[in-house]
Design a protein around this motif. Structure first.
Motif, mmCIF file in Angstrom:
data_model
loop_
_atom_site.group_PDB
_atom_site.id
_atom_site.type_symbol
_atom_site.label_atom_id
_atom_site.label_comp_id
_atom_site.label_asym_id
_atom_site.label_seq_id
_atom_site.Cartn_x
_atom_site.Cartn_y
_atom_site.Cartn_z
ATOM 1 N N VAL A 1 16.183 -11.201 37.098
ATOM 2 C CA VAL A 1 16.035 -12.624 37.427
ATOM 3 C C VAL A 1 14.563 -13.025 37.325
ATOM 4 C CG1 VAL A 1 16.161 -14.287 39.330
ATOM 5 C CG2 VAL A 1 18.124 -12.825 38.808
ATOM 6 N N GLU A 2 13.681 -12.212 37.864
ATOM 7 C CA GLU A 2 12.250 -12.499 37.798
ATOM 8 C C GLU A 2 11.782 -12.582 36.343
ATOM 9 O OE1 GLU A 2 8.569 -9.743 38.795
ATOM 10 O OE2 GLU A 2 9.502 -10.508 40.622
ATOM 11 N N ASP A 3 12.266 -11.681 35.502
ATOM 12 C CA ASP A 3 11.914 -11.697 34.084
ATOM 13 C C ASP A 3 12.370 -13.004 33.436
ATOM 14 O OD1 ASP A 3 10.999 -10.493 31.574
ATOM 15 O OD2 ASP A 3 13.130 -10.234 31.098
ATOM 16 N N ALA A 4 13.583 -13.424 33.710
ATOM 17 C CA ALA A 4 14.090 -14.683 33.155
ATOM 18 C C ALA A 4 13.269 -15.869 33.645
ATOM 19 C CB ALA A 4 15.564 -14.861 33.521
ATOM 20 N N LEU A 5 12.945 -15.889 34.932
ATOM 21 C CA LEU A 5 12.164 -17.000 35.478
ATOM 22 C C LEU A 5 10.767 -17.082 34.859
ATOM 23 C CD1 LEU A 5 13.119 -16.826 39.263
ATOM 24 C CD2 LEU A 5 13.894 -18.505 37.561
ATOM 25 N N HIS A 6 10.189 -15.939 34.544
ATOM 26 C CA HIS A 6 8.856 -15.937 33.945
ATOM 27 C C HIS A 6 8.856 -16.453 32.517
ATOM 28 C CE1 HIS A 6 7.281 -12.851 37.042
ATOM 29 N NE2 HIS A 6 7.034 -14.082 37.415
ATOM 30 N N HIS A 7 10.025 -16.563 31.901
ATOM 31 C CA HIS A 7 10.134 -17.080 30.532
ATOM 32 C C HIS A 7 10.349 -18.585 30.493
ATOM 33 C CE1 HIS A 7 11.610 -12.868 29.230
ATOM 34 N NE2 HIS A 7 10.309 -12.969 29.091
ATOM 35 N N SER A 8 10.498 -19.211 31.648
ATOM 36 C CA SER A 8 10.866 -20.630 31.618
ATOM 37 C C SER A 8 9.997 -21.463 32.546
ATOM 38 C CB SER A 8 12.334 -20.788 32.016
ATOM 39 O OG SER A 8 12.535 -20.363 33.341
ATOM 40 N N SER A 9 9.941 -22.741 32.214
ATOM 41 C CA SER A 9 9.282 -23.726 33.055
ATOM 42 C C SER A 9 10.148 -24.974 33.019
ATOM 43 C CB SER A 9 7.883 -24.039 32.527
ATOM 44 O OG SER A 9 7.333 -25.125 33.248
ATOM 45 N N LEU A 10 10.600 -25.392 34.161
ATOM 46 C CA LEU A 10 11.467 -26.562 34.225
ATOM 47 C C LEU A 10 10.634 -27.821 34.472
ATOM 48 C CD1 LEU A 10 14.467 -25.127 36.280
ATOM 49 C CD2 LEU A 10 14.125 -25.176 33.814
ATOM 50 N N SER A 11 9.623 -28.023 33.658
ATOM 51 C CA SER A 11 8.739 -29.175 33.842
ATOM 52 C C SER A 11 9.487 -30.494 33.672
ATOM 53 C CB SER A 11 7.546 -29.100 32.891
ATOM 54 O OG SER A 11 7.995 -29.043 31.553
ATOM 55 N N PHE A 12 10.605 -30.489 32.942
ATOM 56 C CA PHE A 12 11.370 -31.720 32.756
ATOM 57 C C PHE A 12 11.907 -32.244 34.090
ATOM 58 C CE2 PHE A 12 14.755 -28.619 32.668
ATOM 59 C CZ PHE A 12 15.830 -29.257 33.280
ATOM 60 N N VAL A 13 12.125 -31.357 35.065
ATOM 61 C CA VAL A 13 12.617 -31.788 36.374
ATOM 62 C C VAL A 13 11.598 -32.724 37.018
ATOM 63 C CG1 VAL A 13 13.265 -31.008 38.694
ATOM 64 C CG2 VAL A 13 14.034 -29.726 36.686
ATOM 65 N N ARG A 14 10.351 -32.333 36.970
ATOM 66 C CA ARG A 14 9.277 -33.153 37.536
ATOM 67 C C ARG A 14 9.016 -34.382 36.654
ATOM 68 N NH1 ARG A 14 6.298 -29.256 38.359
ATOM 69 N NH2 ARG A 14 5.212 -29.167 36.390
ATOM 70 N N SER A 15 8.949 -34.181 35.349
ATOM 71 C CA SER A 15 8.637 -35.288 34.422
ATOM 72 C C SER A 15 9.683 -36.393 34.469
ATOM 73 C CB SER A 15 8.548 -34.760 32.986
ATOM 74 O OG SER A 15 7.532 -33.814 32.879
ATOM 75 N N LEU A 16 10.942 -36.023 34.579
ATOM 76 C CA LEU A 16 12.027 -37.007 34.594
ATOM 77 C C LEU A 16 12.443 -37.413 36.006
ATOM 78 C CD1 LEU A 16 14.203 -35.507 31.718
ATOM 79 C CD2 LEU A 16 12.540 -37.384 31.592
ATOM 80 N N ARG A 17 11.725 -36.871 36.993
ATOM 81 C CA ARG A 17 11.985 -37.180 38.408
ATOM 82 C C ARG A 17 13.434 -36.896 38.793
ATOM 83 N NH1 ARG A 17 8.437 -42.027 37.329
ATOM 84 N NH2 ARG A 17 6.414 -41.319 38.016
#
Length: 113
Positions: A29-45
């Protein structure tokens, strides 16, 4: 309305000594999380409480994965964790110890995507 998958991230993890399936799952799980950034969550509110996060862990002995510990490793959303038969156990011919390899798939779904 059905939710749409907006991200699928994959990871792998292991426990080289001790045959701890939960430790291997957490590392995957940690490996998968380190491959991603959910910046769209913040950008799209997007309201983080409206994210559905589905985690699937593949290990040879899924019943030995502590689902609650894995669930706590996810930083946001409505998390569900399922352990299934998969992964790999690699026996050590000189001892009774095995290396445990786990796979993780993390899917995030939102409404209206």
């Amino acid at each position: 309305m059905p939710k749409t998958r907006v991200i699928l991230e994959l990871g792998s993890g292991n426990d080289l000594h001790g045959s701890d399936y939960t430790k291997a799952a957490l590392r995957a799980v940690e490996d998968a999380l380190h491959h991603s950034s959910l910046s769209f969550v913040r950008s799209l509110r997007i309201d983080k409480t409206k994210l559905d996060v589905e985690v699937t862990i593949g290990v040879q002995r899924p019943e030995q994965v502590d689902i609650e510990r894995v669930k706590k490793a996810l930083p946001l959303g409505n998390v569900t964790v399922t352990a299934v038969k998969g992964g790999l156990d690699v026996a050590d011919p000189e001892s009774s110890d095995s290396a445990v390899i786990a796979s993780a798939a993390i899917a995030v779904r939102i409404e209206g995507a």
